[in-house]
Write an enzyme that holds these catalytic residues in place. Structure first.
Site, PDB file in Angstrom:
ATOM      1  CG  ASP A   1       5.613   3.515   1.846  1.00 33.76           C
ATOM      2  OD1 ASP A   1       5.655   4.027   2.979  1.00 33.76           O
ATOM      3  OD2 ASP A   1       4.584   3.475   1.152  1.00 33.76           O
TER       4      ASP A   1
ATOM      5  CE  LYS B   1      -0.069   5.147   8.002  1.00 33.65           C
ATOM      6  NZ  LYS B   1      -1.442   5.353   8.365  1.00 33.65           N
TER       7      LYS B   1
ATOM      8  CG  PHE C   1      -1.871   1.206   1.179  1.00 39.25           C
ATOM      9  CD1 PHE C   1      -2.969   1.212   0.328  1.00 39.25           C
ATOM     10  CD2 PHE C   1      -1.637   2.336   1.942  1.00 39.25           C
ATOM     11  CE1 PHE C   1      -3.816   2.322   0.237  1.00 39.25           C
ATOM     12  CE2 PHE C   1      -2.478   3.448   1.870  1.00 39.25           C
ATOM     13  CZ  PHE C   1      -3.562   3.435   1.019  1.00 39.25           C
TER      14      PHE C   1
HETATM   15  N1  PLP Z   1       2.361   4.167   2.532  1.00 35.14           N
HETATM   16  C1  PLP Z   1       2.090   3.362   3.577  1.00 35.14           C
HETATM   17  C2  PLP Z   1       3.006   2.212   3.890  1.00 35.14           C
HETATM   18  C3  PLP Z   1       0.945   3.590   4.359  1.00 35.14           C
HETATM   19  O1  PLP Z   1       0.680   2.774   5.378  1.00 35.14           O
HETATM   20  C4  PLP Z   1       0.101   4.673   4.031  1.00 35.14           C
HETATM   21  C5  PLP Z   1      -1.124   4.910   4.791  1.00 35.14           C
HETATM   22  O2  PLP Z   1      -1.674   4.042   5.439  1.00 35.14           O
HETATM   23  C6  PLP Z   1       0.441   5.481   2.944  1.00 35.14           C
HETATM   24  C7  PLP Z   1       1.574   5.192   2.216  1.00 35.14           C
HETATM   25  C8  PLP Z   1      -0.424   6.643   2.548  1.00 35.14           C
HETATM   26  O3  PLP Z   1      -0.309   7.659   3.494  1.00 35.14           O
HETATM   27  P1  PLP Z   1      -1.414   8.829   3.550  1.00 35.14           P
HETATM   28  O4  PLP Z   1      -2.690   8.212   3.971  1.00 35.14           O
HETATM   29  O5  PLP Z   1      -0.848   9.793   4.574  1.00 35.14           O
HETATM   30  O6  PLP Z   1      -1.467   9.425   2.193  1.00 35.14           O
END
Ligand code: PLP
Length: 397
Positions: free
Chosen positions: A220, A249, A135
């Protein structure tokens, strides 16, 4: 009209919300509008890692909001400079780009990876390999990067150039490398995908593959970073250093901020005008994030996170011994998953039952309970949740 009715009437209904309105929070406790307290084992999905309304963060927000909230990135501000410098000092990176969310940080990473090669006149080197079940966000580029079909439904055509491969499968990855691949992007521990950790050997092999084939490695760490996995960044636990890393986050403990960190080499992909953000690294959020980094990067603080993570997993493993339908306990630090294998009991039911008993947890992929409490969670609070889960599980047998 009450809050739930108003929300449902006036906000586009993209979230499956629980029928609960929270009005305040302190430490690991949230309070709803009927004055019921809940121990929070989700922390806004790994966001409020220092707990709710941490006094040092609240002070930073108050002080900065009385001084300067926003000025364009056409100018310089001290909180942004200080935040960038501490992130560089504490990581592999040489430079930082600030955004407002995880998706935006990943968007920046994707753009940087492509442009890094395009400025070298390698226009065909644009493909990015990501992992199945990954994700990376909800913007068009980041949902194209995401390896979950349900996130993409209805948004075709996705951005071209993304290839999704099975996680932890080095042979398939090796077989898919061609000269057009510019980056491999992955989460060291897949959060939304089910709390699935990269195998240590796999990450080492991915790094080597990148080095041998002139490919950038993007981690990520939006969910895994900022102490969540027991180190400031999860890559440290693996001893595998990326070229680009994204954070969001917990970086702002609830204030919206994202960051893309790049190595001396990778940063060359961006120069004047290649990317930008009106709010990125604004003084208000940067001053809060600066305090967050100072607190979380403390080695004693991180050691305690690791200890509490171990303690938590130990207690969950005791439940696994007791209940045969608890199939697996996994994760790193305080990002923990519990997989259920039971026809009658699903994740959502357990989440609802926990809520009734005053605990906030989360379920992903139907059968996996995800725990991502504030990193300041106490063993006594962990014990209370374990007793609650024990209770719920015992009703099953
Ligand atoms: N990348 C990862 C691993 C995530 O867990 C999330 C959100 O849960 C995101 C990207 C996306 O972040 P945002 O919701 O702040 O756009």
């Amino acid at each position: 009209m009450d809050t739930i009715k108003k929300t449902d009437q006036f906000i586009i209904n993209t979230y499956a919300r629980v029928q609960k309105t929270f009005v305040s929070g302190k430490g690991c406790t949230l309070v709803d509008e009927d004055n019921n307290s809940y121990i929070d084992f989700l922390a806004g999905i790994a966001v409020c890692s220092l707990g709710h309304c941490h006094p040092q963060i609240t002070k930073a927000i108050l002080d900065q909001s009385a001084k300067l909230v926003h000025v364009s990135n056409l100018f310089y501000t001290k909180p942004q400079a200080e935040l960038a410098s501490i992130l560089v000092e504490k990581s592999f990176a040489d430079k930082v780009f600030f955004a407002n969310s995880g998706a935006e940080a990943n968007e920046a990473a994707i753009k940087l990876a492509r442009r890094y090669f395009q400025v070298q006149r390698k226009k065909d080197k644009f493909k990015i390999i990501t992992m199945e079940q990954s994700f990376h966000g909800r913007t068009m580029a980041t949902l194209s990067a995401t390896g979950q079909e349900k996130i993409k439904q209805g948004f075709d055509p996705c951005l071209q150039g993304f290839i999704h491969l099975p996680f932890n499968d080095i042979d398939t990855l090796k077989a898919s490398i061609d000269p057009d691949v510019c980056a491999i992007m992955l989460e060291p521990v897949q959060g939304e995908g089910g709390v699935i950790s990269a195998d240590p050997d796999y990450l080492v092999a991915v790094r080597k593959l990148c080095d041998d084939n002139d490919i950038l490695l993007i981690f990520d760490e939006i969910q895994t970073g900022m102490g969540r996995c027991g180190r400031l960044f999860a890559y440290e636990e693996y001893g595998v250093v990326p070229d680009i890393m994204t954070l969001a986050k917990a970086l702002g403990n609830g204030l919206p901020i994202g960051a893309m960190l790049a190595s001396r080499k990778a940063k060359k992909g961006f120069d004047f005008g290649s990317h930008g953000s009106t709010f990125g690294g604004t003084p208000l959020v940067a001053s809060a994030a600066l305090e967050v980094v100072k607190i979380i990067s403390n080695l004693d603080f991180l050691e305690k996170c690791r200890q509490k993570g171990e303690y938590f997993r130990l207690q969950l493993n005791n439940l696994k011994e007791k209940y045969s339908f608890v199939k697996d306990i996994r994760g790193m630090g305080l990002l923990i998953g519990l997989e259920i294998d039971d026809a009658k009991l699903d994740g959502t039911t357990i989440v609802e039952k926990c809520l009734e008993k005053g605990f906030i947890i989360n379920a992903i992929q139907g059968k996996i309970l995800r725990f991502a409490p504030p990193l300041i969670i106490g063993e006594d609070e962990i014990d209370k949740l374990i007793a609650c889960l024990d209770n719920i599980f015992s009703e099953e047998i």
